[in-house]
Design a protein around this motif. Structure first.
Motif: not given
Length: 397
Positions: A100-102, A107-109, A122-130
């Protein structure tokens, strides 16, 4: 801080008036007094007299229940009670966390917890800030779906606000998991989520209000801060109001609706206005998120208020590091009902692993906790023990 002071204060019952007949003038006077008392006990927005913790409790039965509930929630020796079985780790997955917003520490935690757990599994993560706006979260969700990830996290915003993007995700067989995306934990059908990760909002709301009742001895003037644009937050603040209303000695002075993205600019102005309106009648505050008190501190300081209160402030989420620092340093926050943010990030990863394996959601809901200067022990987050080892055993990592 002074939590034990109210517990040690003796309780006394109101004395009964001596029996006897009343004359017409006395009866009329008694009726006027009774009407005044009833008017003074109305809950909601109030301009009544300054609340005081001195004397007998303002609500003996509700006060006793509140003290018991708060004492239980303040315990720190809670063993891990989450899942012990589940599928082994599925490999080569990519998760997109739409925030929602970093700038929202909760939300960030939770995003940090997802990233930490993803490294283990063993996965990949991408964060997109709304960016904290409906248009921003919709654009972020559209971007997330276009990336064709294995799964998408709806991080802290109303899942129904991105229904078109969610429909495209479902058509592409991309599971959605919410963090505070709807009001209740667990799977959701409308909107359709594999599961929603959160504590029980009713429990968080109740214990934050009970902390006020217990600490104030059932006598408080309260200001409540919320973000009514988020269904989860709106429900939480409604439940806080309901619990505060169980104590006749607690008055809700004001209900302040400040959207979280606007908190940094609006909160200081609102605090100044509230101090002018209510002065010393304002003895306690409850906010649906700790960040309101970070933004309130400069206004309190400018008004010459002591950091240790009053008003005594409790955040009904999310328990970010700055909240712990304010509590430990007694700087305009006395308590928080923190989300176990890292644990919830790990739970999100585990729930995705179950979805990818064709298993149902775990059904786990983390228990509530109240943090004060007396039980924080210098920590900067609420991080219960045992969950990392538990999930590693399940995943075979």
């Amino acid at each position: 801080m002074h939590r034990n002071r109210n517990r040690n204060r003796s309780r006394s019952r109101s004395r009964k008036a001596a029996p006897g007949a009343l004359g017409p003038r006395s009866a009329a006077t008694a009726l006027l007094v009774a009407a005044a008392v009833l008017a003074g006990c109305e809950r909601g927005l109030s301009n009544g007299p300054e609340a005081s913790p001195s004397g007998p409790s303002g609500c003996p039965e509700a006060h006793a229940r509140a003290e018991a509930a708060v004492a239980s929630a303040e315990r720190t020796d809670i063993p891990w009670n989450g899942p012990t079985t589940g599928p082994r780790a599925v490999s080569r997955k990519t998760i997109v966390y739409v925030a929602q917003t970093m700038t929202n520490p909760g939300v960030a935690g939770a995003a940090d917890g997802v990233q930490e757990a993803a490294r283990v599994i063993g996965w990949r993560v991408r964060v997109i800030d709304g960016g904290g706006t409906p248009a921003g979260t919709q654009a972020a969700m559209s971007q997330a779906v276009a990336l064709k990830p294995s799964g998408i996290v709806i991080g802290g915003f109303d899942a129904g606000a991105t229904s078109q993007q969610a429909a495209r995700a479902h058509a592409a067989h991309i599971p959605l998991i919410g963090w505070h995306a709807v009001a209740a934990p667990g799977p959701s059908r409308r909107p359709e989520l594999f599961t929603n990760v959160t504590t029980e909002v009713g429990d968080v709301a109740a214990v934050s209000a009970q902390w006020v009742i217990a600490r104030s001895n059932g006598r408080a003037g309260v200001v409540l801060f919320t973000d009514a644009s988020i269904p989860f937050a709106r429900k939480k603040s409604d439940l806080i109001r309901k619990e505060l209303a169980t104590c006749r000695g607690v008055r809700l002075l004001a209900y302040e609706n400040i959207p979280i993205p606007d908190a940094s600019t609006r909160t200081p102005q609102e605090i100044s206005s509230l101090l002018s309106r209510f002065s010393r009648r304002w003895t306690y505050s409850v906010a649906i998120n700790d960040l309101y008190f970070a933004d309130a501190a400069p206004a309190f300081r400018a008004a010459g208020r002591e950091g240790s209160g009053p008003p005594y402030n409790i955040g009904a989420g999310d328990g970010d590091p700055s909240a712990f620092e304010r509590i430990d340093n007694r700087q305009y926050q006395a308590a928080t009902v923190p989300e176990p943010l890292s644990l919830q990030g790990w739970q999100i990863v585990d729930e995705f692993n179950r979805a990818f394996s064709g298993r149902p959601a775990s059904g786990y809901v983390a228990p509530i906790h109240v943090t004060t200067a007396d039980n924080s022990h210098g920590a900067t987050t609420w991080d219960p023990s045992g969950y990392q080892e538990g999930y590693r055993r399940i995943w075979g990592r």
